[in-house]
Scaffold this active site. Structure first.
Site, PDB file in Angstrom:
ATOM      1  CD  GLU A   1      -2.721   1.456   0.178  1.00  0.00           C
ATOM      2  OE1 GLU A   1      -3.317   0.498  -0.339  1.00  0.00           O
ATOM      3  OE2 GLU A   1      -2.814   2.618  -0.243  1.00  0.00           O
TER       4      GLU A   1
ATOM      5  CG  HIS B   1      -4.884   3.680   2.904  1.00  0.00           C
ATOM      6  ND1 HIS B   1      -5.630   4.843   2.989  1.00  0.00           N
ATOM      7  CD2 HIS B   1      -5.267   3.082   1.744  1.00  0.00           C
ATOM      8  CE1 HIS B   1      -6.414   4.931   1.935  1.00  0.00           C
ATOM      9  NE2 HIS B   1      -6.217   3.877   1.164  1.00  0.00           N
TER      10      HIS B   1
ATOM     11  CG  ASP C   1      -1.203   0.410  -3.706  1.00  0.00           C
ATOM     12  OD1 ASP C   1      -0.344   1.242  -3.337  1.00  0.00           O
ATOM     13  OD2 ASP C   1      -2.310   0.270  -3.141  1.00  0.00           O
ATOM     14  CG  HIS C   2      -2.001   3.762  -5.176  1.00  0.00           C
ATOM     15  ND1 HIS C   2      -1.952   4.573  -4.079  1.00  0.00           N
ATOM     16  CD2 HIS C   2      -2.804   2.721  -4.842  1.00  0.00           C
ATOM     17  CE1 HIS C   2      -2.708   4.066  -3.123  1.00  0.00           C
ATOM     18  NE2 HIS C   2      -3.231   2.929  -3.549  1.00  0.00           N
TER      19      HIS C   2
ATOM     20  CB  THR D   1      -5.728  -0.634  -4.023  1.00  0.00           C
ATOM     21  OG1 THR D   1      -5.332   0.302  -3.042  1.00  0.00           O
ATOM     22  CG2 THR D   1      -4.992  -1.943  -3.787  1.00  0.00           C
TER      23      THR D   1
HETATM   24  C1  GP9 Z   1      -8.845  -0.800   0.610  1.00  0.00           C
HETATM   25  C2  GP9 Z   1      -7.476  -0.698   0.087  1.00  0.00           C
HETATM   26  C3  GP9 Z   1      -7.006   0.710   0.034  1.00  0.00           C
HETATM   27  O1  GP9 Z   1      -9.395  -2.061   0.491  1.00  0.00           O
HETATM   28  O2  GP9 Z   1      -7.390  -1.293  -1.140  1.00  0.00           O
HETATM   29  O3  GP9 Z   1      -7.645   1.408  -0.946  1.00  0.00           O
HETATM   30  P1  GP9 Z   1      -6.993   2.569  -1.816  1.00  0.00           P
HETATM   31  O4  GP9 Z   1      -7.598   3.838  -1.333  1.00  0.00           O
HETATM   32  O5  GP9 Z   1      -5.528   2.539  -1.626  1.00  0.00           O
HETATM   33  O6  GP9 Z   1      -7.372   2.236  -3.181  1.00  0.00           O
HETATM   34 MN    MN Z   2      -3.854   1.467  -2.181  1.00  0.00          MN
END
Ligand code: GP9
Ligand code: MN
Length: 623
Positions: free
Chosen positions: A251, A410, A469-470, A295
């Site tokens: 994340e 996150h 992921d980003h 994500t």
């Molecule tokens: C929530 C997780 C985080 O299930 O995938 O979400 P994001 O905001 O990073 O897409």
């Molecule tokens: Mn994410």
């Protein structure tokens, strides 16, 4: 108006009764989680507003029709609410149009219907009975003058505006992002949510209907043309054959924290060593290519080697499409593909999409034990998440492909003081300051997970993939970022900040090294298949094996920015990579970025065409 307050007309009474009833259902019968007072207020407000919107229509009807309208509306509304409740009791989710037509869901529901109906549900119909009784009397039909009609309608607009304003405060860009049905219902209400869902469905259907099979050939030609001569890959084909795969979607992790320190302490000591390990292949110029789907977009890109959409989350808007995804291919090759993520199942529509992509099982929140001690912020913390995942992982049939999606690092990156091992930064952005602490937490939890896997005998025969992921730190924090990095954040730098970790670790490989070539999430699917020794027939991937020596030469970001070996293009500026400065073009001369720009928009357009037209349904991947 005054008399209305003394003795409210039936439509007002109906709106209140129905609205409050709906609130009670939301609050106490659906397991909607409330995180703040504002959310609680919106949850209370929106059912009353929605009910008012529906019932106020009666003032424009002829006297005789008013009663009939009110009573049937109340009845139909209650039935919709009740069917949703039954569905929710079974699936912990709200009904969507496509789900209504998914045979197995409906069958599931009918077989268990009697266990889902509770005697106390009768209370849901009390207001309906009351409205029916009242509407029979003269109370049900009133003569409204024009003034009263307009006033009643004006109140409707006022209520709607209030509701939308609060919802927008709670969740900016609620509609554009549409990430979770629970959020939508919470903020706009169940009935508006259905209206929204139906309109989405109609739009998607229309685009699909217009498409035909002819286009896919053109796209296939484009893809094979772009792929360079045969056999140019470095020979890593099958080096991880028959191994299990542990794919960790890390994340919000960006490369800019690697090899950096806070007050003399490394932010990511484990990853810093891990990337240099002799068993690790590290792509240091690897870009995320996500858009609003965050994500879920990164998951979509990796699984399909297609680009996400530039608006909305494709996991939501096109979950019913035909795909030829990585989990499905791996499944055919004898792998057990599953996902581990301790959030609710409907977030990003994962429960629907995963099934379509070919995952065998989704271990979600309900399979984890979440307590006050082991959770904060977004929920179960990563260390507990890994620990609780182990028994499930051990029971996977081998070889397995297991995707883990982490959560602790996150936004807003809040970590309880006692769980932090390094200091915060001291820049002007609190978000960035905290980011390094949760990044460190992630680093520790990854290390801990590997240690546990070694103890459990699951390390040696597994290939590990760690991918960011980003981005976690948006442009909004540019000035704080420039304080931390000690340089100005130009457009060039902004693109470079979109680099995320990409480390492939194969125990015993021994020839790990750092690659500097430009790569992106779009390349993951062909690359993983290559390493696992799986030949993909008839590939329709926009990405390429990252070990190919003649790659097509650009990495496209979803906003149209792109990276080539020599240039970076973003916000209409073409930067020279050597100097990190904009390219100077003589009057009348073409920018060196121009031809690339054309290729990039062509490719993004083709990918969109596949998704909007659901073009894979016209293609036989087996042939
Ligand atoms: C929530 C997780 C985080 O299930 O995938 O979400 P994001 O905001 O990073 O897409
Ligand atoms: Mn994410």
């Amino acid at each position: 108006m005054k008399e209305w307050i003394k003795s409210p007309p039936l439509f007002v009474l109906a709106a209140l009764l129905f609205g409050i009833k709906t609130y009670i259902v939301y609050r106490f019968m659906f397991g909607i989680t409330i995180e703040s007072l504002l959310q609680e207020f919106i949850l209370f407000l929106n059912p009353i507003v929605s009910a008012y919107v529906i019932f106020v229509i009666s003032v424009w009807l002829k006297e005789k029709k008013q009663g009939t309208y009110l009573k049937y509306t109340a009845l139909i509304g209650t039935v919709i609410l009740y069917v949703n409740l039954l569905f929710y009791r079974n699936f912990t989710d709200f009904i969507t149009v496509p789900v209504l037509f998914q045979g197995n869901n409906a069958a599931d529901l009918t077989s268990s219907i009697f266990t889902l109906i509770h005697l106390s549900d009768i209370i849901l119909f009390i207001d309906v009975i009351l409205i029916w009784t009242l509407s029979k009397r003269s109370y049900g039909s009133v003569t409204y003058n024009k003034h009263q009609r307009v006033a009643a309608t004006a109140v409707m607009f006022l209520l709607l505006a209030t509701n939308v304003t609060f919802a927008e405060m709670e969740r900016p860009m609620l509609f554009a992002r549409t990430f979770d049905r629970e959020y939508l219902v919470k903020n706009i209400g169940l009935f508006n949510y259905h209206v929204y869902d139906v309109s989405m469905q109609t739009k998607t259907r229309a685009q699909r209907v217009m498409a035909d099979g002819s286009e896919i050939q053109e796209i296939k030609d484009y893809i094979s043309e772009e792929k360079d001569e045969e056999n140019t890959a470095e020979d890593l084909f099958g080096i991880a054959e028959d191994r299990n795969v542990v794919f960790i979607s890390v994340e919000s992790m960006q490369n800019f924290v690697l090899d950096k320190e806070v007050n003399g302490k490394e932010i990511t000591p484990f990853l810093n060593d891990f990337k240099e390990d002799e068993d690790t292949i590290w792509f240091e110029n690897f870009y995320h290519q996500t858009a609003q789907g965050k994500t879920s977009d990164s998951e979509f890109i990796v699984e399909n080697s297609l680009y996400p959409l530039d608006r909305g989350a494709v996991y939501f808007t096109h979950a019913q499409n035909e795909y030829h995804a990585l989990p499905e291919i791996l499944n055919q090759e004898g792998y057990t593909p599953s996902v581990f993520h301790a959030n609710n199942r409907s977030f990003w529509n994962r429960d629907m999409m995963y099934e379509n992509l070919g995952y065998d099982h989704f271990y979600s929140q309900r399979e984890y034990e979440v307590t006050d001690e082991n959770s904060f912020g977004w929920g179960l913390e990563d260390k507990a998440f890994y620990e609780q995942s182990l028994p499930y992982l051990k029971n996977q049939e081998k070889p397995f492909y297991s995707k883990f999606i982490t959560l602790t690092h996150h936004f807003p990156f809040e970590l309880p003081e006692k769980k932090a091992s390094i200091d915060k930064l001291e820049t002007s952005s609190n978000t960035l300051n905290q980011y390094v602490q949760t990044a460190r937490y992630t680093d520790e939890s990854l290390e801990g997970f590997l240690t546990r896997l070694k103890e459990e005998g699951l390390y040696e025969n597994t290939m590990f993939v760690f991918m960011g992921d980003h981005y976690g730190i948006s442009e909004f924090h540019n000035s704080a970022m420039s304080e931390f990095l000690n340089k100005e954040i130009t457009g060039y730098e902004h693109v470079q900040l979109q680099r995320v970790p990409m480390m492939i670790h194969i125990p015993g490989y021994g020839e790990g090294k750092k690659y500097e070539k430009i790569t992106g999430q779009i390349d993951m699917k062909p690359t993983l298949l290559h390493l696992l020794g799986i030949e993909e027939k008839n590939e329709l991937n926009f990405g390429e094996n990252m070990f190919d020596q003649n790659r097509k030469g650009f990495v496209a970001l979803r906003d149209g920015s792109f990276i080539t070996e020599d240039y970076i293009y973003t916000d209409s500026v073409c930067y020279q990579k050597d100097s990190e400065e904009p390219v100077e073009v003589e009057n009348g001369e073409e920018s060196p970025c121009a031809p690339w720009k054309e290729k990039v928009s062509k490719e993004l357009g083709y990918s969109d065409d596949i998704i909007y037209g659901d073009l894979f349904r016209f293609y036989d991947f087996k042939e």
